[in-house]
Design an enzyme around this catalytic site. Structure first.
Site, short mmCIF file in Angstrom:
data_model
loop_
_atom_site.label_atom_id
_atom_site.label_comp_id
_atom_site.label_asym_id
_atom_site.label_seq_id
_atom_site.Cartn_x
_atom_site.Cartn_y
_atom_site.Cartn_z
N GLY A 123 0.81 -1.22 0.00
CA GLY A 123 0.00 0.00 0.00
C GLY A 123 0.84 1.26 0.00
O GLY A 123 1.85 1.37 -0.71
N SER A 124 0.44 2.21 0.84
CA SER A 124 1.03 3.56 0.78
C SER A 124 2.48 3.64 1.19
O SER A 124 3.14 4.66 0.92
CB SER A 124 0.20 4.52 1.64
OG SER A 124 -1.11 4.63 1.13
#
Length: 600
Positions: free
Chosen positions: A317-318
């Site tokens: 993810g981020s």
């Protein structure tokens, strides 16, 4: 000798029978001649027998004698000690005993003395907590010469059994592996089996290195197996080697306790933590939850024994956004000051949006507020193969040089054709899988201003040479945004450490299931400290929390804060958020400083 006595008696009997006839003189002469003749024959036979035994049968007799008293004993195979970087023992061997019965001697002993054999077996089984029925059955089988009653027996109990002086019952020395730190280091060190061979972790990976090569010694023993004399060494052995790890047990203790606490209060299915000294590439801490106690085989289970930091993969993810940003800056597809539209938009019928509303922002703000939209727009400008190649340079998609057993490479997509949605999601960490160790390695590259150093689980005497994989000026710009994530009102404020400048990135990704994504999340925080002189990279992964909170900043950020704070204290890193008078700056003062930096 019996045969000589019988022969002499036969001669005397013959002479007496000879006295029955003839004159006395003739009898006397005949008797004397026969006596000396027979004596000569007897002496000749005796001399011949002695000569035969001394010269022709000597080797065979000596061999039979040696079979009864001489033994070639193999020395006990030892195993080296495993230490942490500061010399604390993490694994060592302790002396134990094995109780063995020589079946024939045991049976003869009880039959000759008319003792109750079953009563002795019952007493031994009660002392050693063995199965009486099974032991009796094994002793009755003719093919079983030696029967092991119990292994890993406490020496005091073994000495008591030896003091009973039961013929056929022997006590042999052996070793047992002991792990003082128990479950904290279980996933790294692993364990051995009952025979002392490594079957998990570093015990398995360095099994041949840790084991000694046993020598052989010639000894004279009596009928009860007691050593009378050592005759010398037949074969020289090789001493066991010790292993010194890069792990700092002080940090390992704090890390495991903190990770376990937050995993349990968040009702997570599992959690992992990796801490790296970016200057040397040494892994200072690596812990997982759940764990097991290698000293207690009852707690062992495959799902507990897995070193999730190197075997389990997830979509990061981020936490991938800073890496993609560095790659984008290096390729010249954007600049630090370019402003992007960050309102939700659709790609191939799928909407890309942010969890935090944001109308527009430059790269600094996109990273600070973790904008999926902003990173998707940047990724759509790029050749996805450049992103994949850049991520590979940070360590994604391949094993580290540590070569942990079961280490996973993760997955990076290599396609000839890319859809726009695949390109867009690549910008914020979807469509790829990594291990927590790979993420920690990538952030250690950021901490080193773009230089990648080989990782090590063993203590290094000298920092190895690294390879530059990103431009220093691009990395330094991204580091500023990571500091704003924590201390500038970004998504990682719960990772803040009083007195120190730290930076990092939160990550919250849905768990992939067959056919798409489920309802569970993986919360991650990957960070660096101190930002004034970056050195340590720490990654915390909380898998599938079910207590209400699931964002990476909320579930993993506090773990980062507690563990990194202790790390900075133990390594005597001076606080850098100080006023001229030596007092710590307040949060308001720190915010003001960051705002001033941003304006300039």
């Amino acid at each position: 000798m019996l045969w000589f006595k019988n022969a002499f008696s036969a001669v005397i009997g013959f002479l007496r029978r000879a006295d029955a006839g003839g004159t006395q003189n003739e009898v006397s002469k005949r008797r004397i001649m026969l006596f000396w003749g027979m004596l000569f024959l007897l002496l000749a036979a005796l001399f011949g027998r002695i000569s035969w035994l001394m010269f022709w049968s000597a080797g065979d007799l000596v061999s039979k004698s040696n079979d009864r008293i001489l033994r070639t004993a193999t020395e006990l195979q030892e195993r080296g000690v495993i230490y942490d970087r500061n010399g604390e023992m993490l694994a060592h061997s302790v002396p134990m005993r094995a109780v063995v019965i020589h079946a024939k001697s045991f049976h003869d002993y009880h039959e000759n003395r008319k003792l109750d054999k079953e009563a002795t077996i019952k007493e031994l089984c009660e002392l050693l907590r063995a199965d009486c029925q099974s032991l009796s059955k094994k002793l009755r089988e003719p093919r079983n010469r030696h029967v092991t009653v119990a292994r890993q027996v406490d020496p005091q109990l073994a000495d008591y059994i030896k003091s009973l002086k039961i013929d056929g019952v022997y006590v042999n020395p052996e070793l047992r592996r002991y792990y003082p730190t128990a479950e904290r280091n279980a996933h790294i060190i692993g364990m051995t089996n009952i025979d002392g061979a490594g079957i998990e972790g570093l015990e398995r990976q360095y099994n041949d290195y840790l084991l000694s090569s046993p020598g052989k010694v010639r000894r004279i023993k009596d009928s009860r197996g007691n050593v009378i004399e050592n005759l010398g060494v037949v074969k020289e052995g090789k001493e066991a080697n010790d292993l010194v790890l890069s792990i700092d047990e002080r940090l390992q203790s704090v890390a495991y306790k903190t990770l376990k606490y937050h995993a349990e209060i968040n009702k997570a299915t599992s959690a992992s933590l990796v801490l790296i000294d970016a200057w040397t590439g040494e892994i200072l801490s690596m812990v997982n939850y759940p764990s097991y106690n290698p000293n207690s085989r009852e707690s062992y289970a495959p799902y507990r024994a897995r070193n999730r930091a190197v075997t389990d993969t997830y979509e990061p993810g981020s936490t991938t956004k800073p890496l993609v940003a560095v790659i984008a800056l290096g390729k010249g597809v954007t600049t630090w000051n370019e402003v992007f539209d960050t309102l939700p938009f659709q790609v191939q019928g799928k909407q890309i949006k942010d969890s935090h509303y944001m109308a527009s922002g430059n790269l600094f703000e996109i990273l600070k507020y973790s904008s999926n939209v902003g990173m998707a727009r940047i990724a759509l400008r790029m050749d996805p193969r450049d992103i994949v190649k850049g991520l590979e340079s940070f360590g994604y998609g391949s094993r580290t040089n540590i070569e942990f057993s079961g280490e996973n490479t993760g997955r990076l997509p290599h396609r000839k054709r890319w859809s726009n949605i695949e390109k867009a999601t690549l910008g914020y960490g979807y469509g790829i899988t990594v291990t927590p160790l790979q993420v920690a390695q990538a952030y250690s590259v950021l901490a080193n201003h773009g230089i990648k150093k080989p990782l090590s689980i063993l203590k290094v005497d000298k920092a190895p040479e690294g390879v530059r994989v990103a431009r220093e000026k691009d990395v330094d710009l991204v580091l500023k945004s990571l500091e704003a994530v924590v201390e500038g009102g970004g998504t990682g404020t719960q990772a803040m450490i009083t007195g120190y400048r730290v930076g990092g990135k939160t990550g919250t990704a849905k768990v992939a299931v067959a056919g798409g994504y489920g309802n569970d999340y993986v919360g991650t925080f990957a960070g660096i400290a101190p930002m004034s002189n970056p050195r340590f990279a720490l990654v915390v992964v909380i898998n599938e929390p079910h207590a209400g909170k699931f964002y990476g900043g909320a579930v993993a950020g506090p773990v980062f804060s507690d563990v990194m704070k202790r790390c900075l204290e133990l390594y005597n890193i001076p606080p850098d958020d100080l006023n001229p008078d030596g007092t710590l700056k307040t949060p308001a003062q720190k915010k003001k400083d960051i705002a001033n930096k941003k304006r300039h």
